[in-house]
Structures are given as structure tokens and as C-alpha cells.
Design an enzyme around this catalytic site. Structure first.
Site, mmCIF file in Angstrom:
data_model
loop_
_atom_site.group_PDB
_atom_site.id
_atom_site.type_symbol
_atom_site.label_atom_id
_atom_site.label_comp_id
_atom_site.label_asym_id
_atom_site.label_seq_id
_atom_site.Cartn_x
_atom_site.Cartn_y
_atom_site.Cartn_z
ATOM 1 N N CYS A 147 0.862 -1.189 0.000
ATOM 2 C CA CYS A 147 0.000 0.000 0.000
ATOM 3 C C CYS A 147 0.893 1.232 0.000
ATOM 4 C CB CYS A 147 -0.880 -0.020 1.248
ATOM 5 S SG CYS A 147 -1.992 1.393 1.385
ATOM 6 N N HIS A 194 -9.121 -3.939 -1.596
ATOM 7 C CA HIS A 194 -8.099 -3.166 -0.882
ATOM 8 C C HIS A 194 -8.441 -1.674 -0.921
ATOM 9 C CE1 HIS A 194 -3.763 -2.139 0.165
ATOM 10 N NE2 HIS A 194 -4.245 -0.998 -0.267
ATOM 11 N N GLU A 195 -8.742 -1.179 -2.120
ATOM 12 C CA GLU A 195 -8.989 0.267 -2.248
ATOM 13 C C GLU A 195 -10.250 0.688 -1.495
ATOM 14 O OE1 GLU A 195 -6.669 2.098 -3.151
ATOM 15 O OE2 GLU A 195 -5.487 0.464 -3.968
ATOM 16 N N HIS A 229 -10.052 1.331 2.183
ATOM 17 C CA HIS A 229 -9.557 2.650 2.609
ATOM 18 C C HIS A 229 -10.715 3.599 2.934
ATOM 19 C CE1 HIS A 229 -5.199 2.508 2.080
ATOM 20 N NE2 HIS A 229 -5.334 1.922 0.908
HETATM 21 NI NI NI Z 1 -3.687 1.036 -0.046
#
Ligand code: NI
Length: 177
Positions: free
Chosen positions: A100, A142-143, A146
């Protein structure tokens, strides 16, 4: 072109739930997306979420061309995804190594759903609705994490599978994703 600084783990903004976007097609949104794209490209990332550049809105971008860093990864089309909703298709999960831009120099083994449906909007309010698998599904999960204040280390099941990229994968140019 504006490459913006990327917040790193420890910054409280990365732990917040980001807010929904309410207006599409605005100059402000266009500027933000240009900055996000420039920042992701400059750092050779696979994806970027708006909170990573300090903007607490539910916007992610991602996209991967065939890349020596991910020799087994399929290409992922460049996508702007606003106000996303992810639903797993089935319950199958798979472990994969992630990095990341907000956790530079590190890699961790993270379980993700293998197949997902994701929905949301592009920057003009056009609907996006896709069923995807494997690497594409991993990048999106993953994104979108966030946007809920979740960094991938929080999802590592066994912290022995978390470490410095150059130690875990000596000789490989892995970048920071
Ligand atoms: Ni990330």
C-alpha cells in the site's frame, strides 16, 4: 499535473469513514481525480483512494497494465469508482500479498474474497456494475477498505506474514503498490 503527498499509516484520516460524494461532473471532482491519477502514476501504484491524499470522500481509482511487478496478474482496466458497494460472490477467499502506498516498503499476506460484484458510479454519475475475480477483485477490496478506514495490515491473519518487501522478496522490484 499535481502529484500530492500520500498520507502514511498513523495518520488518523486514514482510519476515518469517508463521506459519500453527492455532486458528479463538477470541476472540483475533476481536479481531485486528476490529482489522484497523477499521484498513482508517479508512484507506480495499482490503485489509490481519495483519503490517501487527505480527501475524505468515497472515491477510488485503480488500474493495472501488464507489469513486470505483477507477472501473474491480469490487466485491470483504469477505473474511477465513486460511492462503491462491494458484495462477495460466494464465500471463497484467497490469501495474497499486498502492499500500500500508505504503508511504504512493506508487504503482508491478506485474505480477500475471490469473486465479487462491485457497483458504484463514474465521475459523471454513470453506473458501474461488474463481476470480477482474483487480482481485480483484490485491488477493489483493498482500495474500498480505505474508504472505511481499514488499512491492509488490519486484515492480516498471522502477523508473521507481514514484513519489509526487500526482506520478504529479495531482488524483486515490488514498489509500494
Ligand atoms: Ni492502499
Amino acid at each position: 499535473m499535481a502529484v500530492r503527498p500520500v498520507l502514511r499509516m498513523g495518520d488518523p484520516l486514514l482510519l476515518q469513514r469517508a463521506q459519500e460524494v453527492e455532486a458528479f461532473g463538477t470541476p472540483e471532482l475533476e481536479t481531485l481525480l486528476t490529482d489522484m491519477a497523477d499521484t498513482m502514476a508517479a508512484l507506480d501504484g495499482a490503485g489509490l483512494a481519495a483519503p490517501q491524499i487527505g480527501v475524505s470522500l468515497r472515491i477510488v481509482i485503480f488500474g493495472v497494465k501488464h507489469n513486470a511487478r505483477y507477472p501473474d496478474a491480469e490487466e485491470v482496466p483504469y477505473t474511477v469508482l465513486v460511492n462503491p458497494l462491494i458484495r462477495p460472490i460466494g464465500r471463497k477467499t484467497e490469501d495474497g500479498w499486498e502492499g500500500c502506498l500508505s504503508v511504504p516498503g512493506m508487504r503482508g499476506l491478506v485474505p480477500r474474497y475471490r469473486h465479487i460484484n462491485y457497483q458504484g458510479y463514474d465521475q459523471f454519475g454513470g453506473r458501474i456494475d461488474r463481476d470480477v475475480s482474483d487480482f481485480h477483485a483484490r485491488v477493489v477490496q483493498h482500495e474500498c477498505d480505505h474508504l472505511d478506514g481499514i488499512l491492509y495490515p488490519l486484515r492480516i491473519k498471522d502477523l508473521r506474514n507481514f514484513g519489509y518487501s526487500e526482506v520478504l522478496f529479495p531482488g524483486e522490484d515490488l514498489g509500494d503498490e
